[in-house]
Design a protein around this motif. Structure first.
Motif, PDB file in Angstrom:
ATOM      1  N   VAL A 257       4.149  -0.251   7.116  1.00 58.36           N
ATOM      2  CA  VAL A 257       4.028   1.079   7.662  1.00 58.36           C
ATOM      3  C   VAL A 257       5.221   1.816   7.892  1.00 58.36           C
ATOM      4  O   VAL A 257       6.157   1.146   8.660  1.00 58.36           O
ATOM      5  CB  VAL A 257       3.136   1.524   8.704  1.00 58.36           C
ATOM      6  CG1 VAL A 257       3.036   2.813   9.018  1.00 58.36           C
ATOM      7  CG2 VAL A 257       1.541   0.899   8.054  1.00 58.36           C
ATOM      8  N   LYS A 258       5.757   2.799   7.392  1.00 51.09           N
ATOM      9  CA  LYS A 258       7.120   3.564   7.631  1.00 51.09           C
ATOM     10  C   LYS A 258       6.751   4.012   9.137  1.00 51.09           C
ATOM     11  O   LYS A 258       5.750   4.943   9.556  1.00 51.09           O
ATOM     12  CB  LYS A 258       7.566   4.575   6.775  1.00 51.09           C
ATOM     13  CG  LYS A 258       8.091   4.157   5.553  1.00 51.09           C
ATOM     14  CD  LYS A 258       8.388   5.455   4.913  1.00 51.09           C
ATOM     15  CE  LYS A 258       9.206   5.138   3.433  1.00 51.09           C
ATOM     16  NZ  LYS A 258       9.465   6.373   2.787  1.00 51.09           N
TER      17      LYS A 258
ATOM     18  N   LEU B 157      -7.204   4.226   3.356  1.00 50.98           N
ATOM     19  CA  LEU B 157      -8.856   3.978   3.185  1.00 50.98           C
ATOM     20  C   LEU B 157      -9.413   5.322   3.342  1.00 50.98           C
ATOM     21  O   LEU B 157      -9.232   6.322   3.956  1.00 50.98           O
ATOM     22  CB  LEU B 157      -9.013   2.904   3.961  1.00 50.98           C
ATOM     23  CG  LEU B 157      -8.745   2.915   5.403  1.00 50.98           C
ATOM     24  CD1 LEU B 157      -9.642   3.787   6.383  1.00 50.98           C
ATOM     25  CD2 LEU B 157      -8.584   1.563   6.029  1.00 50.98           C
ATOM     26  N   GLU B 158     -10.899   5.009   2.851  1.00 50.35           N
ATOM     27  CA  GLU B 158     -11.828   5.973   3.457  1.00 50.35           C
ATOM     28  C   GLU B 158     -12.937   5.551   4.196  1.00 50.35           C
ATOM     29  O   GLU B 158     -13.194   4.223   3.957  1.00 50.35           O
ATOM     30  CB  GLU B 158     -12.508   6.464   1.925  1.00 50.35           C
ATOM     31  CG  GLU B 158     -11.838   7.517   0.924  1.00 50.35           C
ATOM     32  CD  GLU B 158     -10.372   7.465   0.944  1.00 50.35           C
ATOM     33  OE1 GLU B 158      -9.794   8.303   1.515  1.00 50.35           O
ATOM     34  OE2 GLU B 158      -9.881   6.616  -0.015  1.00 50.35           O
ATOM     35  N   SER B 159     -13.410   6.128   4.829  1.00 41.40           N
ATOM     36  CA  SER B 159     -14.652   5.483   5.978  1.00 41.40           C
ATOM     37  C   SER B 159     -15.878   5.459   4.881  1.00 41.40           C
ATOM     38  O   SER B 159     -16.070   6.140   4.128  1.00 41.40           O
ATOM     39  CB  SER B 159     -14.805   6.624   7.036  1.00 41.40           C
ATOM     40  OG  SER B 159     -15.595   7.902   6.531  1.00 41.40           O
ATOM     41  N   LYS B 160     -16.536   4.298   5.624  1.00 43.35           N
ATOM     42  CA  LYS B 160     -17.795   4.156   4.810  1.00 43.35           C
ATOM     43  C   LYS B 160     -18.798   4.826   5.612  1.00 43.35           C
ATOM     44  O   LYS B 160     -19.702   5.299   4.815  1.00 43.35           O
ATOM     45  CB  LYS B 160     -17.957   2.786   4.996  1.00 43.35           C
ATOM     46  CG  LYS B 160     -17.201   1.686   4.436  1.00 43.35           C
ATOM     47  CD  LYS B 160     -17.497   0.264   4.517  1.00 43.35           C
ATOM     48  CE  LYS B 160     -16.613  -0.731   3.665  1.00 43.35           C
ATOM     49  NZ  LYS B 160     -16.972  -2.066   3.944  1.00 43.35           N
ATOM     50  N   GLY B 161     -18.667   5.189   6.830  1.00 42.11           N
ATOM     51  CA  GLY B 161     -19.671   5.927   7.797  1.00 42.11           C
ATOM     52  C   GLY B 161     -19.277   7.442   7.750  1.00 42.11           C
ATOM     53  O   GLY B 161     -18.298   7.736   7.348  1.00 42.11           O
TER      54      GLY B 161
ATOM     55  N   GLN C  84       0.499  -5.579   8.248  1.00 40.50           N
ATOM     56  CA  GLN C  84       0.041  -4.711   7.150  1.00 40.50           C
ATOM     57  C   GLN C  84      -1.595  -4.586   7.156  1.00 40.50           C
ATOM     58  O   GLN C  84      -1.903  -4.007   5.995  1.00 40.50           O
ATOM     59  CB  GLN C  84       0.268  -5.478   5.835  1.00 40.50           C
ATOM     60  CG  GLN C  84       1.842  -5.445   5.384  1.00 40.50           C
ATOM     61  CD  GLN C  84       2.248  -6.044   4.449  1.00 40.50           C
ATOM     62  OE1 GLN C  84       3.230  -6.978   4.546  1.00 40.50           O
ATOM     63  NE2 GLN C  84       1.799  -5.715   3.208  1.00 40.50           N
ATOM     64  N   MET C  85      -2.155  -4.950   8.360  1.00 40.26           N
ATOM     65  CA  MET C  85      -3.605  -4.645   8.392  1.00 40.26           C
ATOM     66  C   MET C  85      -3.979  -3.349   9.001  1.00 40.26           C
ATOM     67  O   MET C  85      -3.195  -2.983   9.950  1.00 40.26           O
ATOM     68  CB  MET C  85      -4.261  -5.866   9.132  1.00 40.26           C
ATOM     69  CG  MET C  85      -5.610  -5.580   9.426  1.00 40.26           C
ATOM     70  SD  MET C  85      -6.769  -5.592   8.037  1.00 40.26           S
ATOM     71  CE  MET C  85      -6.836  -7.380   7.766  1.00 40.26           C
TER      72      MET C  85
ATOM     73  N   GLU D  67     -11.577  -1.829   6.916  1.00 37.60           N
ATOM     74  CA  GLU D  67     -10.419  -2.153   7.181  1.00 37.60           C
ATOM     75  C   GLU D  67      -9.710  -2.415   5.595  1.00 37.60           C
ATOM     76  O   GLU D  67     -10.346  -2.569   4.703  1.00 37.60           O
ATOM     77  CB  GLU D  67     -10.139  -3.418   7.955  1.00 37.60           C
ATOM     78  CG  GLU D  67     -10.955  -4.630   7.593  1.00 37.60           C
ATOM     79  CD  GLU D  67     -11.048  -5.800   8.527  1.00 37.60           C
ATOM     80  OE1 GLU D  67     -10.502  -5.662   9.513  1.00 37.60           O
ATOM     81  OE2 GLU D  67     -11.602  -6.636   8.159  1.00 37.60           O
ATOM     82  N   MET D  68      -8.242  -2.522   5.693  1.00 35.60           N
ATOM     83  CA  MET D  68      -7.655  -2.937   4.385  1.00 35.60           C
ATOM     84  C   MET D  68      -6.264  -3.582   4.558  1.00 35.60           C
ATOM     85  O   MET D  68      -5.739  -3.274   5.778  1.00 35.60           O
ATOM     86  CB  MET D  68      -7.612  -1.877   3.457  1.00 35.60           C
ATOM     87  CG  MET D  68      -6.422  -0.862   3.956  1.00 35.60           C
ATOM     88  SD  MET D  68      -6.008   0.448   2.622  1.00 35.60           S
ATOM     89  CE  MET D  68      -5.472  -0.354   1.092  1.00 35.60           C
TER      90      MET D  68
END
Length: 82
Positions: free
Chosen positions: A73-74, A32-36, A53-54, A66-67
């Motif tokens: 995750v490995k 993900l990319e930060s919003k802030g 998976q969160m 969040e996503m």
């Protein structure tokens, strides 16, 4: 290897946004990319929390984004005793 980037936090140049990536069982590059924006010349507390998976990104204690990842995750293990 390039397919094992678990976890990686990068700062986008000139944007001051965070780029968070992990390798999962489904794909080697999820995230993900930060919003802030991250403030310059100032201490910033960054936390990435993965539960199942969160994946959540916190900046200075506040949830930024969040996503739900497509796979687990490995986890790269190292033996501390060696």
């Amino acid at each position: 290897t390039v397919e094992e980037i678990t976890p990686t936090i990068m700062l986008w140049p000139k944007e001051r946004r965070l780029h968070v990536r992990v390798s999962t069982e489904n794909f080697w590059n999820e995230g993900l990319e930060s919003k802030g924006l991250v403030n310059m010349k100032q201490w910033v507390h960054i936390a990435v929390v993965v539960s199942g998976q969160m994946m959540q990104l916190y900046i200075n204690g506040n949830l930024d984004t969040e996503m739900i990842l497509k796979g687990k995750v490995k986890v790269l293990y190292t033996n501390i005793d060696e």
